[in-house]
Scaffold this motif. Structure first.
Motif, PDB file in Angstrom:
ATOM      1  N   PRO A  18     -15.859  26.970  -1.517  1.00 45.09           N
ATOM      2  CA  PRO A  18     -16.272  28.276  -0.985  1.00 45.09           C
ATOM      3  C   PRO A  18     -15.801  28.476   0.452  1.00 45.09           C
ATOM      4  N   ASN A  19     -15.799  29.745   0.864  1.00 47.50           N
ATOM      5  CA  ASN A  19     -15.493  30.107   2.255  1.00 47.50           C
ATOM      6  C   ASN A  19     -14.132  29.588   2.728  1.00 47.50           C
ATOM      7  N   ASN A  38     -20.345  31.878  -2.945  1.00 47.31           N
ATOM      8  CA  ASN A  38     -20.326  31.430  -1.548  1.00 47.31           C
ATOM      9  C   ASN A  38     -21.668  30.835  -1.130  1.00 47.31           C
TER      10      ASN A  38
END
Length: 300
Positions: A256-257, A242
């Motif tokens: 990511p995220n 992340n």
């Protein structure tokens, strides 16, 4: 004052032992093995070349987790399935078919979606001059599929071909090989992803191809973590990925995220199709389940 003989002997013994104990302690600390994590991916025929874009990710993950990170490419999904079944791979950059097996059968955990098409589809192709106009026309024909483990090359087309008897099923090592076989007329039809078709379609001279059938969509590929990696280490991997820089994320090809896609329905589809594994190797290949197999799929 002269020390008693017994006390002098005890002090001398301790003086000799202290350096030995210190050396032993240092030796034990320096010889403690560092855990190794193997990151697996499917590279088809590009081999080691495909690892170049993962080098920064490898170095970054090793630094953040204090582990030895090793990259291991598989040349096709069949090799990748073997590594997943053996739980050799700690982290996997998995296309959808491989992800379904890893999640459904081997308890791998998805942690990030991969970049690329969100709604991957498989296409069944024929040459443009072929008399075949429907899936039913493929009865008693030669059809090429990808390796077991491939969503677009194996599971989706098998689901859609259910109920047919094929003269033969041939297995292609790469998507481009299917188009090569079609262009030479050695097969009647072949399956690969829409994306792969667009990528390779113009590499075969004047040969034109026609889409006979397009499958239902499947989820995007995902990054997976093995059940052999404990919960704390899994969180460590997620945190590191992340927080990676944009260039590392872009090169490794994950997002990511972002919430991972729901694989529940596709895992069920793969589980329904897998009982056909024994049939596809026979000549002719009768794509039907026996009475002890899973429930009959309803091709769409």
């Amino acid at each position: 004052m002269r020390l008693p003989l017994r006390l002098r002997h005890l002090l001398l013994t301790q003086l000799f032992l202290l350096p030995a104990l210190a050396f032993s302690s240092c030796s034990q600390n320096s010889s403690e093995p560092v855990e190794k994590w193997v990151v697996g991916l499917v590279s088809y025929d590009t081999g080691a070349q495909s690892l170049d874009k993962y080098q920064n990710f490898k170095e970054y993950l090793g630094k953040q987790t204090h582990k030895i990170i090793e990259l291991e490419p598989a040349l096709n999904e069949l090799q990748a399935v073997q590594q997943i079944n053996n739980k050799t791979w700690s982290v996997v950059f998995a296309p959808p078919g491989l992800a379904a097996i890893a999640i459904g059968k081997n308890q791998y955990t998805p942690i990030f979606p991969l970049q690329g098409l969100k709604n991957l589809r498989s296409v069944l192709l024929v040459r443009d001059d072929s008399p075949v106009s429907t899936i039913a026309d493929l009865a008693n024909k030669v059809v090429a599929l990808g390796q077991p483990g491939s969503a677009s090359g194996y599971y989706l087309p098998l689901y859609d071909l259910y109920g047919l008897t094929l003269k033969e099923i041939r297995f292609s090592p790469t998507p481009a090989t299917i188009l090569e076989w079609l262009s030479k007329g050695t097969i009647d039809a072949g399956a690969l992803s829409e994306e792969e078709f667009q990528q390779h379609r113009n590499q075969f001279g004047t040969t034109k191809f026609r889409v006979l059938h397009t499958s239902r969509p499947v989820p995007a590929g995902v990054v997976l973590v093995s059940p052999t990696v404990d919960a704390n280490a899994q969180e460590q991997i997620k945190k590191a990925m992340n927080e990676a820089t944009g260039s590392i994320v872009e090169d490794a090809g994950y997002i990511p995220n972002v919430k991972v896609p729901d694989y529940s329905q596709f895992v069920k589809l793969v589980e329904k199709v897998r009982p056909l594994d024994a049939q596809v190797k026979k000549k002719p290949a009768v794509l039907e389940f026996n009475q002890t197999s899973a429930a009959t799929p309803q091709p769409q």
